[in-house]
Design a protein around this motif. Sequence first.
Motif, PDB file in Angstrom:
ATOM      1  N   ASP A  12       0.825  -1.223   0.098  1.00  0.00           N
ATOM      2  CA  ASP A  12       0.010  -0.059   0.122  1.00  0.00           C
ATOM      3  C   ASP A  12       0.854   1.171  -0.107  1.00  0.00           C
ATOM      4  O   ASP A  12       1.627   1.549   0.921  1.00  0.00           O
ATOM      5  N   LEU A  13       0.905   1.895  -1.094  1.00  0.00           N
ATOM      6  CA  LEU A  13       1.801   3.116  -1.168  1.00  0.00           C
ATOM      7  C   LEU A  13       0.878   4.425  -1.154  1.00  0.00           C
ATOM      8  O   LEU A  13       1.152   5.559  -1.587  1.00  0.00           O
ATOM      9  N   ASP A  14      -0.391   4.395  -0.604  1.00  0.00           N
ATOM     10  CA  ASP A  14      -1.288   5.400  -0.563  1.00  0.00           C
ATOM     11  C   ASP A  14      -1.113   5.799   1.027  1.00  0.00           C
ATOM     12  O   ASP A  14      -1.634   5.167   1.790  1.00  0.00           O
ATOM     13  N   PRO A  15      -0.913   7.197   1.124  1.00  0.00           N
ATOM     14  CA  PRO A  15      -0.846   7.719   2.808  1.00  0.00           C
ATOM     15  C   PRO A  15      -2.383   7.647   3.247  1.00  0.00           C
ATOM     16  O   PRO A  15      -2.118   7.722   4.367  1.00  0.00           O
ATOM     17  N   GLN A  16      -3.533   7.559   2.399  1.00  0.00           N
ATOM     18  CA  GLN A  16      -4.693   7.223   2.943  1.00  0.00           C
ATOM     19  C   GLN A  16      -4.903   5.762   3.467  1.00  0.00           C
ATOM     20  O   GLN A  16      -5.936   5.650   4.136  1.00  0.00           O
ATOM     21  N   GLY A  17      -4.054   5.336   3.055  1.00  0.00           N
ATOM     22  CA  GLY A  17      -3.974   3.550   3.745  1.00  0.00           C
ATOM     23  C   GLY A  17      -5.384   2.800   3.190  1.00  0.00           C
ATOM     24  O   GLY A  17      -5.870   2.122   4.074  1.00  0.00           O
ATOM     25  N   SER A  68      -5.985   0.610   0.716  1.00  0.00           N
ATOM     26  CA  SER A  68      -6.011  -0.996   0.737  1.00  0.00           C
ATOM     27  C   SER A  68      -5.869  -1.428   2.329  1.00  0.00           C
ATOM     28  O   SER A  68      -6.281  -2.487   2.600  1.00  0.00           O
ATOM     29  N   THR A  69      -5.086  -0.623   3.077  1.00  0.00           N
ATOM     30  CA  THR A  69      -4.972  -1.173   4.426  1.00  0.00           C
ATOM     31  C   THR A  69      -6.216  -1.265   5.221  1.00  0.00           C
ATOM     32  O   THR A  69      -6.650  -2.216   5.630  1.00  0.00           O
ATOM     33  N   LEU A  70      -7.199  -0.370   4.959  1.00  0.00           N
ATOM     34  CA  LEU A  70      -8.452  -0.106   5.370  1.00  0.00           C
ATOM     35  C   LEU A  70      -9.413  -1.282   4.695  1.00  0.00           C
ATOM     36  O   LEU A  70     -10.218  -1.778   5.501  1.00  0.00           O
ATOM     37  N   GLY A  71      -9.180  -1.543   3.589  1.00  0.00           N
ATOM     38  CA  GLY A  71      -9.802  -2.442   2.918  1.00  0.00           C
ATOM     39  C   GLY A  71      -9.648  -4.032   3.349  1.00  0.00           C
ATOM     40  O   GLY A  71     -10.553  -4.671   2.819  1.00  0.00           O
ATOM     41  N   PHE A  72      -8.724  -4.130   4.024  1.00  0.00           N
ATOM     42  CA  PHE A  72      -8.326  -5.434   4.576  1.00  0.00           C
ATOM     43  C   PHE A  72      -8.921  -5.318   6.438  1.00  0.00           C
ATOM     44  O   PHE A  72      -8.524  -6.423   6.945  1.00  0.00           O
ATOM     45  N   GLY A  73      -9.484  -4.404   6.646  1.00  0.00           N
ATOM     46  CA  GLY A  73      -9.927  -4.208   7.825  1.00  0.00           C
ATOM     47  C   GLY A  73      -9.073  -3.788   9.037  1.00  0.00           C
ATOM     48  O   GLY A  73      -9.330  -4.011  10.145  1.00  0.00           O
ATOM     49  N   TYR A  74      -7.889  -3.162   8.505  1.00  0.00           N
ATOM     50  CA  TYR A  74      -6.809  -2.514   9.811  1.00  0.00           C
ATOM     51  C   TYR A  74      -7.121  -1.207   9.608  1.00  0.00           C
ATOM     52  O   TYR A  74      -7.328  -0.490   8.635  1.00  0.00           O
ATOM     53  N   ASN A  75      -7.029  -0.754  10.862  1.00  0.00           N
ATOM     54  CA  ASN A  75      -7.277   0.725  11.306  1.00  0.00           C
ATOM     55  C   ASN A  75      -5.749   1.368  10.977  1.00  0.00           C
ATOM     56  O   ASN A  75      -4.982   1.023  11.910  1.00  0.00           O
ATOM     57  N   PRO A  76      -5.391   2.194   9.852  1.00  0.00           N
ATOM     58  CA  PRO A  76      -4.106   2.377   9.537  1.00  0.00           C
ATOM     59  C   PRO A  76      -3.495   3.132  10.926  1.00  0.00           C
ATOM     60  O   PRO A  76      -2.319   3.265  10.816  1.00  0.00           O
ATOM     61  N   GLU A  77      -4.192   3.826  11.595  1.00  0.00           N
ATOM     62  CA  GLU A  77      -3.687   4.634  12.560  1.00  0.00           C
ATOM     63  C   GLU A  77      -3.088   3.861  13.699  1.00  0.00           C
ATOM     64  O   GLU A  77      -2.425   4.570  14.761  1.00  0.00           O
ATOM     65  N   THR A  78      -3.546   2.795  13.816  1.00  0.00           N
ATOM     66  CA  THR A  78      -3.319   1.961  15.106  1.00  0.00           C
ATOM     67  C   THR A  78      -1.949   0.854  14.649  1.00  0.00           C
ATOM     68  O   THR A  78      -1.343   0.332  15.579  1.00  0.00           O
ATOM     69  N   LEU A  79      -1.511   1.183  13.589  1.00  0.00           N
ATOM     70  CA  LEU A  79      -0.312   0.147  13.135  1.00  0.00           C
ATOM     71  C   LEU A  79       0.942   0.644  13.531  1.00  0.00           C
ATOM     72  O   LEU A  79       1.268   2.294  13.114  1.00  0.00           O
ATOM     73  N   ASP A  80       1.941  -0.013  14.155  1.00  0.00           N
ATOM     74  CA  ASP A  80       3.135   0.687  14.517  1.00  0.00           C
ATOM     75  C   ASP A  80       4.144   0.445  13.559  1.00  0.00           C
ATOM     76  O   ASP A  80       5.332   1.329  13.591  1.00  0.00           O
ATOM     77  N   ASN A 125      -0.094   4.269   6.201  1.00  0.00           N
ATOM     78  CA  ASN A 125      -0.838   5.261   6.858  1.00  0.00           C
ATOM     79  C   ASN A 125      -0.271   6.975   6.450  1.00  0.00           C
ATOM     80  O   ASN A 125       0.407   6.749   5.699  1.00  0.00           O
ATOM     81  N   ILE A 126      -1.006   7.799   7.232  1.00  0.00           N
ATOM     82  CA  ILE A 126      -0.696   8.913   6.858  1.00  0.00           C
ATOM     83  C   ILE A 126       0.775   9.603   7.067  1.00  0.00           C
ATOM     84  O   ILE A 126       1.195  10.348   6.293  1.00  0.00           O
TER      85      ILE A 126
END
Length: 249
Positions: free
Chosen positions: A37-42, A44-56, A88-89
């Motif tokens: 995922d190379l989108d700062p809005q994440g 694809s990450t969201l699309g698989f049910g992850y909350n981008p903001e909580t990933l370390d 993520n962002i």
Amino acid sequence: MRTIAIANQKGGCGKTTTAVNLAAAFAKYGKRTLIVDLDPQGHSTLGFGYNPETLDKTVYHALTNVQIPLPRVIIGTNIEGLNLAPSNILLSGAELEMADIIGRESLVASTDVIVPVQVNYYAMEGLRQLLETADIIRVNFKPCYVKILGLLLTFVEDRTLLSRQIQQQMREFFGDLVFDTVIHRTVRLAEAPSAGESILTFSPESKGAAEYKALAEEIIRREAVPSEEIKGEQALAEALSRDHGNSLD
Ligand SMILES: Nc1ncnc2c1ncn2[C@@H]1O[C@H](COP(=O)(O)OP(=O)(O)O)[C@@H](O)[C@H]1O
Ligand SMILES: [Mg+2]
């Protein structure tokens, strides 16, 4: 191994939808697949049910910290054989730091590019988009020696004459470069991300699932027949010289 970029500077043309669902379809066909995922809005990450903001750990860390190689940021999905390097962002910071390098590097890193093209309602838009698409290809992809795998028509609607006309124009202009498979506008495809799933598990019997599986099959088939790709490149060269009557970079 193949690295396929899904690119078009135009927003809302179906890049994320294609990345998520095509990757899922590849995995279903037994191809081990990683979505980067190379989108700062994440998205694809969201699309698989992850909350981008909580990933370390995300691709940002892998890009900016030599101590963190890409494999360390990879997480799983609900589909066997399909993994995700999330974003993520923070990535927008890296984009600023590295100016316009990231997009270009991701294309250089890839062996193939798919360009989703939204089949619009407006005839003039359609024609403009045709020429724009040719420009996008010439400006962004040619210098990188990346193979254009194909143009993917998205948001197709068989009921409207205009959608059919634009489809036909695209095929006349770009020839073999346009995938046989098209993606129709369907509600299920738009709904799947909010469930955090690809269409293949969210609605396996839907038209969208069938179309993304068909696209995966088409790409796997093209891989088996390299002359198809050469034909595609020739079609592109012809289309571009017809368009502007001159230089391919
Ligand atoms: N074939 C389709 N049918 C219906 N809605 C779609 C389809 N493809 C994408 N969408 C929706 O349209 C919006 C834009 O698509 P998206 O894939 O996010 O585009 P991009 O990543 O190029 O900005 C999203 O809300 C998405 O769910
Ligand atoms: Mg997107």
